[in-house]
Enzyme design. Structure first.
Site, short mmCIF file in Angstrom:
data_model
loop_
_atom_site.label_atom_id
_atom_site.label_comp_id
_atom_site.label_asym_id
_atom_site.label_seq_id
_atom_site.Cartn_x
_atom_site.Cartn_y
_atom_site.Cartn_z
N ASP A 167 14.49 25.28 47.63
CA ASP A 167 15.78 25.44 46.97
C ASP A 167 16.74 26.21 47.87
O ASP A 167 17.62 26.93 47.37
CB ASP A 167 15.64 26.13 45.60
CG ASP A 167 16.87 25.89 44.72
OD1 ASP A 167 17.69 25.02 45.07
OD2 ASP A 167 17.01 26.58 43.71
N LYS A 170 17.94 13.57 39.50
CA LYS A 170 17.95 15.01 39.22
C LYS A 170 18.67 15.32 37.91
O LYS A 170 19.81 14.93 37.71
CB LYS A 170 18.66 15.74 40.37
CG LYS A 170 18.83 17.26 40.17
CD LYS A 170 17.52 18.00 40.28
CE LYS A 170 17.66 19.48 39.92
NZ LYS A 170 18.12 20.32 40.99
N HIS A 229 15.74 20.56 36.60
CA HIS A 229 16.10 21.98 36.59
C HIS A 229 15.84 22.44 35.16
O HIS A 229 16.62 22.17 34.26
CB HIS A 229 17.57 22.16 36.97
CG HIS A 229 18.00 23.60 37.02
ND1 HIS A 229 18.55 24.19 38.13
CD2 HIS A 229 17.95 24.57 36.07
CE1 HIS A 229 18.81 25.46 37.87
NE2 HIS A 229 18.47 25.72 36.62
N HIS A 233 12.70 20.32 47.97
CA HIS A 233 13.91 20.72 47.22
C HIS A 233 14.78 21.58 48.13
O HIS A 233 14.45 22.73 48.41
CB HIS A 233 13.52 21.51 45.97
CG HIS A 233 14.68 21.87 45.08
ND1 HIS A 233 14.60 21.82 43.71
CD2 HIS A 233 15.94 22.30 45.37
CE1 HIS A 233 15.76 22.19 43.19
NE2 HIS A 233 16.60 22.50 44.18
N HIS A 261 11.62 24.45 41.07
CA HIS A 261 11.73 25.92 41.19
C HIS A 261 11.28 26.66 39.93
O HIS A 261 12.07 27.37 39.31
CB HIS A 261 13.15 26.34 41.59
CG HIS A 261 14.28 25.63 40.88
ND1 HIS A 261 14.35 25.53 39.51
CD2 HIS A 261 15.38 24.99 41.37
CE1 HIS A 261 15.44 24.86 39.19
NE2 HIS A 261 16.08 24.52 40.29
O1 DOR Z 1 20.40 29.06 42.79
C1 DOR Z 1 20.69 27.87 42.81
N1 DOR Z 1 21.53 27.36 43.74
N2 DOR Z 1 20.17 27.07 41.87
C2 DOR Z 1 20.56 25.79 41.74
O2 DOR Z 1 20.09 25.14 40.85
C3 DOR Z 1 21.60 25.24 42.62
C4 DOR Z 1 21.70 25.96 43.89
C5 DOR Z 1 22.96 25.65 44.68
O3 DOR Z 1 23.29 24.48 44.84
O4 DOR Z 1 23.60 26.60 45.17
ZN ZN Z 2 18.33 23.51 43.91
#
Ligand code: DOR
Ligand code: ZN
Length: 364
Positions: A259, A105, A143, A13, A186
């Site tokens: 992430d 997703k 998510h 991820h 996450h």
């Molecule tokens: O903190 C995050 N940032 N959570 C997400 O689900 C997306 C990600 C982003 O793309 O910046």
């Molecule tokens: Zn993410």
């Protein structure tokens, strides 16, 4: 000095972004020993179709893969389709057949960065899409946060958006589609951990370095906005549950997914961009988290557990061949520096917390 070798790993991820960010981000993934990445589709516009020749707006998986490769990524690449109101059964069937579509997703509508095209989970569950995915072996990346909650329910002392999602919504999806492979992305709470551990072989999960290392106290104390990501870091007992899950010698279905989400501007006029960047230091941070969980990484048995989490559980879940290449993780401090890009600097998470060195380093 503890030093051990690991197979190259799969970051299940991450966010590869676009334009001036994509090449430095791709480089940062390879610099930390990734032989495979799963690059999320929340680009602008979103990756909402499979092939370039499919009609409609949005980028295609085909195009985004080519962009990531052109930016220098060498290795195995997963690029999920962004689930939108335009996603159809035919796209899933044709996409799976072509080999271009492996995963989809789910974003809670407006729930995070570039999540404006997400559809409510209730709409997804009422459609034929989950069945088509299960029938065609397409994985669902979730998510897991309930969308559209009022502030009190979004983050309360007793409940929050993730807990509501994993208590009220996910069990229905799991029960209705027992063969659908779902990766709970996450995860941050004990509730989500319990759900994943009780979810059988088809249920996997990713855990980020920040959710293993920090709690909401770290975020609030000094309002450390570089630690603001979604789902937000939680409480001590949640972090304990995550630590227990990833350091369990029997863990086979919970794996590394950073992430890592670069933002050149975190603090905006009226808020904060969600996302922590851990792009070239994630194995080091995961090793630090294992140690903070009380695991002594100087012996072969615990190194094996770490390897399962970082390097093998993810590929095994996805049906991806494990890497034959290796890198070395060493308990020797490493300096953390910003990454310069044509769009501005990216600040890695620990530096954003004022930490200029981390306890572990790697050598490829
Ligand atoms: O903190 C995050 N940032 N959570 C997400 O689900 C997306 C990600 C982003 O793309 O910046
Ligand atoms: Zn993410």
């Amino acid at each position: 000095m503890t030093s051990f070798s690991l197979p190259k790993w799969f970051d299940a991820h991450m966010h590869a972004r676009q334009e001036g960010l994509i090449a430095p981000i791709v480089k940062s993934q390879m610099d930390m020993g990734c032989y495979a990445i799963l690059a999320m589709p929340n680009t602008k516009p979103p990756v909402s179709k499979v092939h370039e020749s499919d009609g409609g707006d949005g980028w295609s998986i085909e195009k985004y893969r080519a962009m990531i490769r052109d930016a220098g990524f060498k290795g195995h690449l997963y690029t999920p389709l962004y689930l939108t109101k335009g996603t159809t059964v035919k796209m899933i069937e044709d996409g799976a057949k072509s080999g271009m579509l492996n995963t989809i997703k789910y974003y809670p509508p407006h729930g995070t960065t570039n999540a404006d095209f997400g559809i409510p989970m209730a709409d997804f569950m009422a459609s034929d899409l989950p069945r088509a995915m299960a029938d065609n072996g397409v994985i669902l990346n979730i998510h897991g946060e309930e969308h559209g909650l009022c502030a009190e329910h979004y983050f309360d002392r007793k409940t929050n958006a993730e807990e509501i999602f994993y208590t009220e919504t996910m069990p229905k999806l799991r029960d209705t589609h027992p063969n659908l492979k779902i990766v709970c992305e996450h995860i941050t709470t004990k509730v989500a951990c319990d759900f994943v551990q009780g979810g059988g072989d088809v249920t996997g999960a990713t855990v980020t370095p920040q959710h293993l290392l920090y709690t909401v106290g770290t975020l609030i104390q000094g309002l450390k906005y570089h630690l603001f990501c979604l789902p937000v870091v939680k409480f001590d007992e949640d972090r304990d549950a995550l630590r227990k899950a990833v350091t369990d010698p029997n863990n086979k279905r919970i794996f590394a997914g950073t992430d890592s989400a670069a933002h050149t501007v975190k603090a905006t006029d009226c808020g904060c961009a969600a996302g922590c960047f851990t792009g070239y230091i994630a194995p080091q941070l995961y090793a630090q988290a294992f140690e903070e969980a009380g695991v002594d990484l100087s012996n072969a048995a615990t190194q094996e557990v770490f390897k399962n989490f970082l390097c093998t559980n993810g590929p095994d879940y996805y049906g991806l061949e494990r890497s034959n290449d290796s890198f070395t993780l060493t308990k020797q401090p490493q300096a953390v520096e910003k990454i310069g890009t044509s769009e501005g600097d990216i600040t890695p998470l620990p530096l954003g917390l004022g930490l200029e060195t981390i306890p572990w380093s790697i050598k490829l």
